[in-house]
Design an enzyme around this catalytic site. Sequence first.
Site, short mmCIF file in Angstrom:
data_model
loop_
_atom_site.label_atom_id
_atom_site.label_comp_id
_atom_site.label_asym_id
_atom_site.label_seq_id
_atom_site.Cartn_x
_atom_site.Cartn_y
_atom_site.Cartn_z
N LYS A 44 0.82 -1.22 0.00
CA LYS A 44 0.00 0.00 0.00
C LYS A 44 0.86 1.27 0.00
CE LYS A 44 -4.20 -2.01 1.89
NZ LYS A 44 -3.74 -3.38 2.18
C1 LIG Z 1 -4.41 -4.48 1.66
C2 LIG Z 1 -3.66 -5.77 1.65
C3 LIG Z 1 -4.02 -6.86 0.82
C4 LIG Z 1 -5.25 -6.83 -0.05
O1 LIG Z 1 -5.13 -5.93 -1.12
P1 LIG Z 1 -6.43 -5.44 -1.91
O2 LIG Z 1 -5.97 -4.44 -2.88
O3 LIG Z 1 -7.34 -4.84 -0.85
O4 LIG Z 1 -7.04 -6.63 -2.51
C5 LIG Z 1 -3.21 -7.99 0.81
N1 LIG Z 1 -2.13 -8.07 1.60
C6 LIG Z 1 -1.75 -7.07 2.41
C7 LIG Z 1 -0.56 -7.25 3.28
C8 LIG Z 1 -2.49 -5.88 2.47
O5 LIG Z 1 -2.11 -4.90 3.30
#
Ligand SMILES: *Cc1c(COP(=O)(O)O)cnc(C)c1O
Length: 431
Positions: A107
């Site tokens: 993210k």
């Molecule tokens: C947010 C997140 C996900 C999921 O990603 P999406 O885009 O919401 O499908 C998977 N793994 C981690 C570690 C995350 O922080």
Amino acid sequence: MRYYSTGGKAPLTGLREAVVRGLAEDRGLYMPERIPRLPDAFFETIGTLSFPDIACRVADAFFAEDIPAGDLHGIVRETLSFDCPLREVEPGIFALELFHGPTLAFKDVGARFMARMLRHFTRGTGDIRVLVATSGDTGSAVANGFLGVEGIRVFVLYPKGKVSPIQESQFTTLGQNITALEIDGCFDDCQALVKAAFADAELRAAQRLTSANSINVARFLPQAFYYFHAYAQLQRKGLADKVVCCVPSGNFGNLCAALFGKRMGLPIHRFIAANNANRVFYDFLQDGEYRPRASVQTLANAMDVGDPSNFARIWDLYGHDLRALRADVSGATYTDGQIAETIRDCYARTGYVLDPHGACGYRALKEGLRPGETGFFCETAHPAKFKDSVERILGAPVAVPERLAAFMQGTRRAVPLGKDYESFRQYLLSV
Ligand SMILES: *Cc1c(COP(=O)(O)O)cnc(C)c1O
């Protein structure tokens, strides 16, 4: 470029408004009106390009009409202050490591890009305030993404006693333009406070508020960058013939960005969406019935989503055609028992330490890969972010990277608040 809403009832809008608003006024998600295709020649030589150069080409395709090239490339290069390397876990299976950023999760890419794009569009127009409710990981990515970005003040609302100490340290120790608000309630209470603030016309007349959640186009589109970079790295190894990409998914923003990449011409053969026990998307692929439900808690808690917000984008991208979607994407779903077994098994055979989210991706690839295909899965977070569970599963210590340890040593500061809207409102008006 203009943006439409998946809700179908909001007017077309420009990039600036789509980014500042976040959600369309009909509560739909913004989608670019066109998906530009990059020329074949770009893909033939992509293996010779650096990650930032690749990302600039991808960003140009969407944003060059709306942001001058110099500014846009500056935003891209500042965003990518770290690499997203591809590591071979075993023959034919690679991990795309997306955890080398400040908060050790993917993210960081979207959050850093969005912060800088928002600054670009609001520069010189007075301060803007970002409100973000978090159950743990989103708050740290957003807070770190905006850290030190001029003219923007961030308020992170988190539920008291319900986030892990590692997560809490990543947004309460920053200071500067980041304020943590410890809400005496649960995550839903935090989210309700943010929603109430956005619905409060009087407050909005007094302050410029925006959200930074994962549905913002400026957060989800840049996630496409690293899929191109992964492909480039495979091409350099001579393994780019039949590439399968597996994405551990919760809200499906990350997979959606990958599917945009394919539409832009990225030659990825097919995709696998890996779920934990929250299997709404998996079930949808089986029978075409979308049945949102309450989420259940799992080891891979960033994927504990019962009604994925980006489902609307993916469904729209495929023109509401289940057969077309199935031709590109298959699904997988794993219980906590299977996640733990996978972490143990992969470590024993290869020495690679998976985090619980990456474990879903690795397993789906291992079970789904066909002869002649090369696969990569997104390792979406560093295993040290889930130290307690991974150590319990492995019975061995997990090394904590220095930048994570540094957060843990910082002084935590948060403003305690009740869960009633009036206290939150008064607080916002007082600072
Ligand atoms: C947010 C997140 C996900 C999921 O990603 P999406 O885009 O919401 O499908 C998977 N793994 C981690 C570690 C995350 O922080």
